[in-house]
Design a protein around this motif. Structure first.
Motif, mmCIF file in Angstrom:
data_model
loop_
_atom_site.group_PDB
_atom_site.id
_atom_site.type_symbol
_atom_site.label_atom_id
_atom_site.label_comp_id
_atom_site.label_asym_id
_atom_site.label_seq_id
_atom_site.Cartn_x
_atom_site.Cartn_y
_atom_site.Cartn_z
ATOM 1 N N MET A 128 -11.433 -2.392 9.483
ATOM 2 C CA MET A 128 -11.328 -1.081 8.855
ATOM 3 C C MET A 128 -11.524 -1.170 7.347
ATOM 4 O O MET A 128 -12.207 -0.338 6.742
ATOM 5 N N PHE A 129 -10.937 -2.212 6.727
ATOM 6 C CA PHE A 129 -11.053 -2.325 5.277
ATOM 7 C C PHE A 129 -12.351 -2.994 4.835
ATOM 8 O O PHE A 129 -12.581 -3.159 3.640
ATOM 9 N N ASP A 130 -13.205 -3.374 5.791
ATOM 10 C CA ASP A 130 -14.593 -3.648 5.452
ATOM 11 C C ASP A 130 -15.335 -2.342 5.219
ATOM 12 O O ASP A 130 -16.305 -2.288 4.462
ATOM 13 N N ARG A 131 -14.872 -1.294 5.899
ATOM 14 C CA ARG A 131 -15.508 0.019 5.788
ATOM 15 C C ARG A 131 -14.876 0.872 4.691
ATOM 16 O O ARG A 131 -15.526 1.730 4.117
ATOM 17 N N ILE A 132 -13.568 0.664 4.455
ATOM 18 C CA ILE A 132 -12.865 1.372 3.372
ATOM 19 C C ILE A 132 -12.885 0.458 2.145
ATOM 20 O O ILE A 132 -12.303 -0.630 2.179
ATOM 21 N N VAL A 133 -13.534 0.878 1.087
ATOM 22 C CA VAL A 133 -13.708 0.005 -0.079
ATOM 23 C C VAL A 133 -12.889 0.462 -1.287
ATOM 24 O O VAL A 133 -12.805 -0.254 -2.288
ATOM 25 N N ARG A 134 -12.297 1.655 -1.193
ATOM 26 C CA ARG A 134 -11.433 2.142 -2.275
ATOM 27 C C ARG A 134 -10.205 2.788 -1.663
ATOM 28 O O ARG A 134 -10.233 3.232 -0.522
ATOM 29 N N ALA A 135 -9.136 2.850 -2.446
ATOM 30 C CA ALA A 135 -7.879 3.415 -1.951
ATOM 31 C C ALA A 135 -7.344 4.442 -2.930
ATOM 32 O O ALA A 135 -7.533 4.319 -4.144
ATOM 33 N N ASP A 136 -6.683 5.468 -2.383
ATOM 34 C CA ASP A 136 -5.951 6.412 -3.220
ATOM 35 C C ASP A 136 -4.470 6.333 -2.857
ATOM 36 O O ASP A 136 -4.061 5.519 -2.032
ATOM 37 N N HIS A 137 -3.664 7.190 -3.490
ATOM 38 C CA HIS A 137 -2.217 7.100 -3.300
ATOM 39 C C HIS A 137 -1.818 7.368 -1.849
ATOM 40 O O HIS A 137 -0.944 6.678 -1.296
ATOM 41 N N ARG A 138 -2.445 8.338 -1.208
ATOM 42 C CA ARG A 138 -2.083 8.662 0.173
ATOM 43 C C ARG A 138 -2.408 7.498 1.108
ATOM 44 O O ARG A 138 -1.623 7.192 2.006
ATOM 45 N N LEU A 139 -3.533 6.846 0.885
ATOM 46 C CA LEU A 139 -3.877 5.698 1.724
ATOM 47 C C LEU A 139 -2.870 4.570 1.533
ATOM 48 O O LEU A 139 -2.496 3.886 2.494
ATOM 49 N N LEU A 140 -2.406 4.382 0.295
ATOM 50 C CA LEU A 140 -1.382 3.368 0.036
ATOM 51 C C LEU A 140 -0.094 3.674 0.814
ATOM 52 O O LEU A 140 0.517 2.780 1.391
ATOM 53 N N LEU A 141 0.302 4.955 0.815
ATOM 54 C CA LEU A 141 1.519 5.340 1.523
ATOM 55 C C LEU A 141 1.371 5.130 3.029
ATOM 56 O O LEU A 141 2.289 4.625 3.690
ATOM 57 N N LEU A 142 0.222 5.523 3.574
ATOM 58 C CA LEU A 142 -0.010 5.349 5.006
ATOM 59 C C LEU A 142 -0.018 3.877 5.391
ATOM 60 O O LEU A 142 0.548 3.480 6.419
ATOM 61 N N ASN A 143 -0.638 3.044 4.560
ATOM 62 C CA ASN A 143 -0.677 1.617 4.858
ATOM 63 C C ASN A 143 0.718 0.991 4.759
ATOM 64 O O ASN A 143 1.068 0.113 5.550
ATOM 65 N N THR A 144 1.516 1.470 3.806
ATOM 66 C CA THR A 144 2.885 0.964 3.679
ATOM 67 C C THR A 144 3.710 1.303 4.916
ATOM 68 O O THR A 144 4.457 0.458 5.442
ATOM 69 N N ALA A 145 3.582 2.542 5.412
ATOM 70 C CA ALA A 145 4.286 2.935 6.633
ATOM 71 C C ALA A 145 3.800 2.102 7.823
ATOM 72 O O ALA A 145 4.602 1.680 8.670
ATOM 73 N N HIS A 146 2.516 1.842 7.865
ATOM 74 C CA HIS A 146 1.943 1.016 8.924
ATOM 75 C C HIS A 146 2.538 -0.390 8.882
ATOM 76 O O HIS A 146 2.939 -0.943 9.922
ATOM 77 N N LEU A 147 2.641 -0.980 7.707
ATOM 78 C CA LEU A 147 3.192 -2.328 7.573
ATOM 79 C C LEU A 147 4.671 -2.363 7.943
ATOM 80 O O LEU A 147 5.161 -3.372 8.466
ATOM 81 N N MET A 148 5.381 -1.262 7.677
ATOM 82 C CA MET A 148 6.796 -1.196 8.065
ATOM 83 C C MET A 148 6.931 -1.348 9.578
ATOM 84 O O MET A 148 7.818 -2.060 10.072
ATOM 85 N N LEU A 149 6.037 -0.715 10.330
ATOM 86 C CA LEU A 149 6.077 -0.827 11.794
ATOM 87 C C LEU A 149 5.648 -2.212 12.261
ATOM 88 O O LEU A 149 6.192 -2.738 13.242
ATOM 89 N N ILE A 150 4.685 -2.822 11.568
ATOM 90 C CA ILE A 150 4.261 -4.176 11.928
ATOM 91 C C ILE A 150 5.430 -5.147 11.761
ATOM 92 O O ILE A 150 5.699 -5.989 12.620
ATOM 93 N N ALA A 151 6.151 -5.022 10.645
ATOM 94 C CA ALA A 151 7.301 -5.893 10.403
ATOM 95 C C ALA A 151 8.418 -5.645 11.417
ATOM 96 O O ALA A 151 9.231 -6.537 11.699
#
Length: 203
Positions: A64-87
């Motif tokens: 996915m991050f081969d296709r997504i090359v830039r991030a904004d604040h909302r993407l950071l928040l979504l990824n943080t929530a995603h990592l919380m579930l992974i942990a």
């Protein structure tokens, strides 16, 4: 901003989560060591399933991050929530293993495990849909038609996990089998015409 720091943090969380899985398997306290080791099969099974699941999610995250090359604040928040579930995943893994050991509460454990994966799938899908709706975040090599096709694929993860969660109330073994089948499918490599549209379908 670019995605280098997102990927670095994500790799670290994935590595820790996948390592914590093995800590749930304890040395058996039994007079017959061979029988004790064989009796740990529910822990081995839960470990193997979650290792495959986390591995598939990590590969998908990389794709996915081969296709997504830039991030904004909302993407950071979504990824943080995603990592919380992974942990968090080692915990439902331990719950599932214990339920199989005790032959009690398997339905609840499988549904809890599947529910966790459903939320993971929803967060992954939300990350992709957010990026796909903002062309500035995507690789210029990715066309709009490709982005739309990938968006449809990302729905497979949460829909499949939700189905497995609901089927746990019929049979926890059906639910577990779907967890395995989905992630074997996600791990299977695919190639398509576009250089950016390769790898896993979705998670």
């Amino acid at each position: 901003m670019n995605t280098d720091r997102i990927e670095a943090l994500s790799d670290g969380v994935f590595a820790i989560a996948i390592t914590l899985l093995i800590l749930e398997i304890k040395v058996p306290q039994a007079d017959n060591l061979a029988a004790g080791l064989l009796g740990l099969w529910p822990s081995y099974l839960a470990y193997a399933i979650s290792f495959i699941v986390i591995g598939a999610i990590w590969i998908n995250h990389h794709t996915m991050f081969d296709r997504i090359v830039r991030a904004d604040h909302r993407l950071l928040l979504l990824n943080t929530a995603h990592l919380m579930l992974i942990a968090f995943l080692p915990f439902p893994t331990a719950v599932l293993a214990e339920a199989l050991h005790q032959s009690e509460g398997q339905t609840t454990a499988a549904a809890f495990y599947g529910g966790t994966l459903t939320v993971v799938g929803l967060l992954v899908t939300a990350m992709w849909l957010h990026a796909a709706n903002d062309p500035k975040l995507l690789s210029p090599l990715l066309t709009q038609s490709e982005a739309k096709r990938i968006s449809c694929r990302y729905l497979m993860g949460p829909i499949g996990y939700l189905a497995a969660t609901l089927l746990a109330f019929i049979s926890h073994w059906i639910s577990i089998s779907i967890f395995v089948a989905l992630n074997v499918y996600f791990l299977w490599p695919r190639r398509e015409n576009s250089g950016t549209d390769q790898g896993l379908d979705s998670q």
